[in-house]
Design a protein around this motif. Structure first.
Motif, PDB file in Angstrom:
ATOM      1  N   ARG A   8       1.155   7.177  -1.577  1.00 49.09           N
ATOM      2  CA  ARG A   8       0.106   6.198  -1.353  1.00 49.09           C
ATOM      3  C   ARG A   8       0.680   4.818  -1.592  1.00 49.09           C
ATOM      4  O   ARG A   8       1.360   4.587  -2.582  1.00 49.09           O
ATOM      5  N   LYS A   9       0.407   3.912  -0.689  1.00 49.19           N
ATOM      6  CA  LYS A   9       0.913   2.551  -0.813  1.00 49.19           C
ATOM      7  C   LYS A   9      -0.088   1.708  -1.605  1.00 49.19           C
ATOM      8  O   LYS A   9      -1.291   1.875  -1.461  1.00 49.19           O
ATOM      9  N   TYR A  10       0.433   0.828  -2.413  1.00 51.10           N
ATOM     10  CA  TYR A  10      -0.418  -0.062  -3.198  1.00 51.10           C
ATOM     11  C   TYR A  10      -0.406  -1.446  -2.567  1.00 51.10           C
ATOM     12  O   TYR A  10       0.639  -1.948  -2.185  1.00 51.10           O
ATOM     13  N   TYR A  11      -1.596  -2.051  -2.484  1.00 50.06           N
ATOM     14  CA  TYR A  11      -1.747  -3.367  -1.864  1.00 50.06           C
ATOM     15  C   TYR A  11      -2.177  -4.375  -2.912  1.00 50.06           C
ATOM     16  O   TYR A  11      -2.818  -4.037  -3.906  1.00 50.06           O
ATOM     17  N   SER A  12      -1.876  -5.632  -2.655  1.00 51.44           N
ATOM     18  CA  SER A  12      -2.244  -6.700  -3.588  1.00 51.44           C
ATOM     19  C   SER A  12      -3.756  -6.931  -3.542  1.00 51.44           C
ATOM     20  O   SER A  12      -4.424  -6.642  -2.544  1.00 51.44           O
ATOM     21  N   ILE A  13      -4.279  -7.478  -4.614  1.00 48.62           N
ATOM     22  CA  ILE A  13      -5.712  -7.788  -4.695  1.00 48.62           C
ATOM     23  C   ILE A  13      -6.122  -8.749  -3.568  1.00 48.62           C
ATOM     24  O   ILE A  13      -7.146  -8.535  -2.909  1.00 48.62           O
ATOM     25  N   PRO A  14      -5.341  -9.815  -3.286  1.00 50.39           N
ATOM     26  CA  PRO A  14      -5.733 -10.700  -2.180  1.00 50.39           C
ATOM     27  C   PRO A  14      -5.887  -9.951  -0.846  1.00 50.39           C
ATOM     28  O   PRO A  14      -6.759 -10.290  -0.041  1.00 50.39           O
ATOM     29  N   ARG A  15      -5.095  -8.950  -0.634  1.00 54.10           N
ATOM     30  CA  ARG A  15      -5.202  -8.193   0.620  1.00 54.10           C
ATOM     31  C   ARG A  15      -6.584  -7.530   0.728  1.00 54.10           C
ATOM     32  O   ARG A  15      -7.158  -7.460   1.806  1.00 54.10           O
ATOM     33  N   TYR A  16      -7.095  -7.022  -0.373  1.00 56.64           N
ATOM     34  CA  TYR A  16      -8.432  -6.429  -0.385  1.00 56.64           C
ATOM     35  C   TYR A  16      -9.506  -7.501  -0.194  1.00 56.64           C
ATOM     36  O   TYR A  16     -10.391  -7.367   0.648  1.00 56.64           O
ATOM     37  N   VAL A  17      -9.423  -8.555  -1.000  1.00 54.07           N
ATOM     38  CA  VAL A  17     -10.458  -9.591  -1.004  1.00 54.07           C
ATOM     39  C   VAL A  17     -10.550 -10.288   0.349  1.00 54.07           C
ATOM     40  O   VAL A  17     -11.643 -10.593   0.827  1.00 54.07           O
ATOM     41  N   GLN A  23     -25.064   1.196  -6.412  1.00 53.14           N
ATOM     42  CA  GLN A  23     -25.680  -0.136  -6.378  1.00 53.14           C
ATOM     43  C   GLN A  23     -24.973  -1.044  -5.364  1.00 53.14           C
ATOM     44  O   GLN A  23     -25.464  -2.123  -5.049  1.00 53.14           O
ATOM     45  N   CYS A  24     -23.830  -0.604  -4.869  1.00 54.97           N
ATOM     46  CA  CYS A  24     -23.013  -1.418  -3.964  1.00 54.97           C
ATOM     47  C   CYS A  24     -23.319  -1.089  -2.508  1.00 54.97           C
ATOM     48  O   CYS A  24     -23.799   0.001  -2.195  1.00 54.97           O
ATOM     49  N   ASP A  25     -23.036  -2.058  -1.636  1.00 53.79           N
ATOM     50  CA  ASP A  25     -23.262  -1.822  -0.204  1.00 53.79           C
ATOM     51  C   ASP A  25     -22.017  -2.120   0.644  1.00 53.79           C
ATOM     52  O   ASP A  25     -22.054  -2.046   1.861  1.00 53.79           O
ATOM     53  N   THR A  26     -20.915  -2.464  -0.019  1.00 52.27           N
ATOM     54  CA  THR A  26     -19.671  -2.775   0.691  1.00 52.27           C
ATOM     55  C   THR A  26     -18.518  -2.164  -0.097  1.00 52.27           C
ATOM     56  O   THR A  26     -18.491  -2.240  -1.325  1.00 52.27           O
ATOM     57  N   LEU A  27     -17.571  -1.582   0.646  1.00 43.50           N
ATOM     58  CA  LEU A  27     -16.404  -0.993   0.003  1.00 43.50           C
ATOM     59  C   LEU A  27     -15.151  -1.387   0.771  1.00 43.50           C
ATOM     60  O   LEU A  27     -15.084  -1.236   1.986  1.00 43.50           O
ATOM     61  N   VAL A  28     -14.186  -1.937   0.035  1.00 45.80           N
ATOM     62  CA  VAL A  28     -12.862  -2.206   0.595  1.00 45.80           C
ATOM     63  C   VAL A  28     -11.940  -1.218  -0.106  1.00 45.80           C
ATOM     64  O   VAL A  28     -11.895  -1.173  -1.333  1.00 45.80           O
ATOM     65  N   TYR A  29     -11.223  -0.423   0.683  1.00 50.05           N
ATOM     66  CA  TYR A  29     -10.421   0.628   0.073  1.00 50.05           C
ATOM     67  C   TYR A  29      -9.220   0.991   0.927  1.00 50.05           C
ATOM     68  O   TYR A  29      -9.153   0.675   2.103  1.00 50.05           O
ATOM     69  N   GLY A  30      -8.287   1.653   0.282  1.00 52.61           N
ATOM     70  CA  GLY A  30      -7.151   2.249   0.959  1.00 52.61           C
ATOM     71  C   GLY A  30      -7.330   3.748   0.930  1.00 52.61           C
ATOM     72  O   GLY A  30      -8.107   4.277   0.133  1.00 52.61           O
ATOM     73  N   TYR A  31      -6.609   4.426   1.777  1.00 51.80           N
ATOM     74  CA  TYR A  31      -6.769   5.863   1.868  1.00 51.80           C
ATOM     75  C   TYR A  31      -6.450   6.543   0.537  1.00 51.80           C
ATOM     76  O   TYR A  31      -5.381   6.376  -0.032  1.00 51.80           O
ATOM     77  N   SER A  32      -7.428   7.288   0.034  1.00 49.75           N
ATOM     78  CA  SER A  32      -7.229   8.148  -1.138  1.00 49.75           C
ATOM     79  C   SER A  32      -8.443   9.065  -1.234  1.00 49.75           C
ATOM     80  O   SER A  32      -9.530   8.738  -0.750  1.00 49.75           O
ATOM     81  N   TYR A  39     -14.354  -1.478   4.737  1.00 52.12           N
ATOM     82  CA  TYR A  39     -13.145  -2.120   5.254  1.00 52.12           C
ATOM     83  C   TYR A  39     -11.940  -1.371   4.689  1.00 52.12           C
ATOM     84  O   TYR A  39     -11.875  -1.130   3.487  1.00 52.12           O
ATOM     85  N   ARG A  40     -11.031  -1.037   5.567  1.00 51.40           N
ATOM     86  CA  ARG A  40      -9.826  -0.315   5.142  1.00 51.40           C
ATOM     87  C   ARG A  40      -8.664  -1.287   5.012  1.00 51.40           C
ATOM     88  O   ARG A  40      -8.262  -1.919   5.987  1.00 51.40           O
ATOM     89  N   VAL A  41      -8.116  -1.388   3.823  1.00 53.21           N
ATOM     90  CA  VAL A  41      -6.988  -2.275   3.570  1.00 53.21           C
ATOM     91  C   VAL A  41      -5.732  -1.793   4.300  1.00 53.21           C
ATOM     92  O   VAL A  41      -4.860  -2.584   4.633  1.00 53.21           O
ATOM     93  N   ASP A  42      -5.685  -0.510   4.584  1.00 49.12           N
ATOM     94  CA  ASP A  42      -4.511   0.074   5.232  1.00 49.12           C
ATOM     95  C   ASP A  42      -4.747   0.426   6.700  1.00 49.12           C
ATOM     96  O   ASP A  42      -3.963   1.148   7.295  1.00 49.12           O
ATOM     97  N   GLN A  43      -5.803  -0.117   7.283  1.00 48.10           N
ATOM     98  CA  GLN A  43      -6.173   0.229   8.660  1.00 48.10           C
ATOM     99  C   GLN A  43      -5.054  -0.053   9.655  1.00 48.10           C
ATOM    100  O   GLN A  43      -4.717   0.785  10.469  1.00 48.10           O
TER     101      GLN A  43
END
Length: 182
Positions: free
Chosen positions: A6-15, A88-97, A117-121
């Protein structure tokens, strides 16, 4: 990265994947204490929310240690808390896991529309395209090799037939004539 890693991405990439109006309050689910520090450093104006729990720093625990607190019950309770809070959330930014998929599943159980939103799309699409190109290349190679092999086999078959004919004619020539008994 291979399929198993699994690849790890920086926080700015998610935000950066989030619309501007969704960046004021962010619930961060991570098992890496470095990600929390990076979030506060990169986006100090954001209200970062996360569970106050023990975490490893990066891959400091290696790949086999999954319980940073060394108290399995505490880790299970934290996971159950996460699955409750994400509703309680309505939005998810994630990478495959698998964990991200469980979070998304829990969010969808509310019936709310969930933006994801997929960070690794882009990498995933590129990997799929590369895999498809490799597969086509393999198929072409195998097909070409198969054609060459067939031609080679045909050539060998023709050679074998000629050799067989030569051998047959030699045998006929070498056969001693039998004398007829009277």
């Amino acid at each position: 990265h291979g399929q198993q890693s699994r690849k790890y991405y920086s926080i700015p990439r998610y935000v950066e994947l989030l619309p501007e109006d969704r960046r004021q309050n962010i619930m961060l689910f991570t098992d890496d204490s470095n990600a929390i520090q990076e979030a506060h450093t990169s986006y100090p104006q954001t209200n970062w929310m996360y569970f106050n729990r023990q975490r490893y720093a990066g891959s400091s625990a290696g790949w086999e240690r999954h319980i940073p607190s060394n108290v399995p019950l505490k880790e299970v309770l934290t996971l159950l808390g996460i699955f409750d809070v994400v509703q309680q959330c309505d939005t998810l930014v994630y990478g495959y896991s698998n964990f991200a998929h469980l979070i998304l599943y829990s969010m969808r159980q509310t019936g709310k529309e969930i933006k994801e939103y997929r960070v690794d799309q882009k990498e995933e699409e590129a990997d799929k395209m590369e895999h498809e190109e490799n597969r086509k290349s393999e198929m072409t190679y195998l097909t070409d090799k198969g054609v060459e092999k067939e031609k080679e086999n045909d050539h060998h078959s023709e050679d074998k037939e000629e050799d067989q004919k030569k051998n047959d004619s030699k045998k006929r020539k070498k056969k001693p004539k039998k004398e007829k008994k009277q």
